[in-house]
Each structure stands twice: as C-alpha cells, then as structure tokens.
Design a protein around this motif. Structure first.
Motif, PDB file in Angstrom:
ATOM      1  N   UNK A  47     -13.886  -6.425   6.388  1.00 55.51           N
ATOM      2  CA  UNK A  47     -13.417  -6.529   5.009  1.00 55.51           C
ATOM      3  C   UNK A  47     -11.947  -6.914   4.996  1.00 55.51           C
ATOM      4  N   UNK A  48     -11.613  -7.947   4.230  1.00 58.68           N
ATOM      5  CA  UNK A  48     -10.208  -8.334   4.060  1.00 58.68           C
ATOM      6  C   UNK A  48      -9.549  -7.398   3.066  1.00 58.68           C
ATOM      7  N   UNK A  49      -8.306  -7.040   3.313  1.00 53.90           N
ATOM      8  CA  UNK A  49      -7.555  -6.168   2.409  1.00 53.90           C
ATOM      9  C   UNK A  49      -6.631  -7.021   1.541  1.00 53.90           C
ATOM     10  N   UNK A  50      -6.802  -6.919   0.233  1.00 49.45           N
ATOM     11  CA  UNK A  50      -5.882  -7.568  -0.706  1.00 49.45           C
ATOM     12  C   UNK A  50      -5.055  -6.442  -1.320  1.00 49.45           C
ATOM     13  N   UNK A  51      -4.054  -6.016  -0.567  1.00 50.71           N
ATOM     14  CA  UNK A  51      -3.215  -4.876  -0.937  1.00 50.71           C
ATOM     15  C   UNK A  51      -1.766  -5.284  -0.739  1.00 50.71           C
ATOM     16  N   UNK A  52      -0.940  -5.210  -1.784  1.00 56.44           N
ATOM     17  CA  UNK A  52       0.476  -5.529  -1.584  1.00 56.44           C
ATOM     18  C   UNK A  52       1.119  -4.510  -0.648  1.00 56.44           C
ATOM     19  N   UNK A  53       2.073  -4.941   0.116  1.00 57.34           N
ATOM     20  CA  UNK A  53       2.781  -4.037   1.026  1.00 57.34           C
ATOM     21  C   UNK A  53       3.629  -3.051   0.238  1.00 57.34           C
ATOM     22  N   UNK A  54       3.838  -1.880   0.813  1.00 57.81           N
ATOM     23  CA  UNK A  54       4.731  -0.919   0.172  1.00 57.81           C
ATOM     24  C   UNK A  54       6.150  -1.484   0.176  1.00 57.81           C
ATOM     25  N   UNK A  55       6.937  -1.067  -0.769  1.00 55.37           N
ATOM     26  CA  UNK A  55       8.286  -1.602  -0.893  1.00 55.37           C
ATOM     27  C   UNK A  55       9.175  -1.234   0.288  1.00 55.37           C
ATOM     28  N   UNK A  56       8.828  -0.147   0.967  1.00 55.83           N
ATOM     29  CA  UNK A  56       9.653   0.294   2.090  1.00 55.83           C
ATOM     30  C   UNK A  56       9.335  -0.454   3.390  1.00 55.83           C
ATOM     31  N   UNK A  57       8.295  -1.270   3.386  1.00 54.66           N
ATOM     32  CA  UNK A  57       7.909  -1.999   4.597  1.00 54.66           C
ATOM     33  C   UNK A  57       8.932  -3.089   4.901  1.00 54.66           C
ATOM     34  N   UNK A  58       9.433  -3.105   6.113  1.00 54.83           N
ATOM     35  CA  UNK A  58      10.473  -4.081   6.483  1.00 54.83           C
ATOM     36  C   UNK A  58       9.936  -5.504   6.534  1.00 54.83           C
ATOM     37  N   UNK A  59       8.735  -5.677   7.079  1.00 52.41           N
ATOM     38  CA  UNK A  59       8.103  -6.999   7.137  1.00 52.41           C
ATOM     39  C   UNK A  59       6.835  -6.931   6.286  1.00 52.41           C
ATOM     40  N   UNK A  60       6.883  -7.490   5.064  1.00 55.07           N
ATOM     41  CA  UNK A  60       5.721  -7.402   4.176  1.00 55.07           C
ATOM     42  C   UNK A  60       4.494  -8.114   4.740  1.00 55.07           C
TER      43      UNK A  60
END
Length: 94
Positions: A47-60
């Motif tokens: 399953x592919x994840x269509x989830x935006x990265x958390x804002x704290x993630x250094x490399x989105x």
C-alpha cells in the motif's frame, strides 16, 4: 471497533488495526500517521502512503497533493453523516 486510551497516538492505534483493514493501493492519512514504522508496515502490505510529512521532519517525504485533497471530501462526508444523525435524533425527541 478499537477503543484506545486518549493519550495513544494515531499511528499506534492504526498499526493495531492494520491487519484488519482491507487491501488498498493507497492509504490517505494526515500528519498523525507520518511515522516511518507505519509507512514501512503499509509498504510491506503493498500500500502506498499518501501522508504529508510532519513539520518537524528534516527531510520531507513527498506525497501527491491531488490525492491528498480527496481526504477532505471524505472528512466532509462524515461530517454530513454526523450532522444528519444528530438532526434525526433531535426530531425523534419532539
């Protein structure tokens, strides 16, 4: 149905239910599900994840914004269902 404690994070509750979910090509989720372990579990299922990265993630991690917009439509559908159910209950009390 899965009831969890109020302090439990979204991705942990979702991981508990992952085996019971039907197979899908894409899972659309909000930032609460952006953890690497949850994404890896989805990938293991194909399953592919269509989830935006958390804002704290250094490399989105990139996601498809067009697919993610569909999540808004689904949330609106549930809001309408809840509104309809609340009106139906209040009319029965009259």
């Amino acid at each position: 149905m899965l009831l969890t404690e109020g302090q439990m994070s979204d991705h942990r509750g979702a991981a508990l239910m992952l085996g019971a979910l039907p197979r899908a090509r894409v899972l659309i989720g909000d930032r609460g599900y952006a953890r690497r372990g949850f994404r890896d579990a989805l990938a293991a299922r194909g399953t592919d994840a269509c989830i935006p990265s958390s804002r704290s993630r250094k490399i989105p991690i990139p996601h498809d914004p067009a697919v993610y917009r569909r999540r808004h439509r689904i949330e609106n559908l549930f809001a309408r269902l809840k509104d309809w159910a609340a009106r139906d209950v209040s009319q029965q009390q009259i």
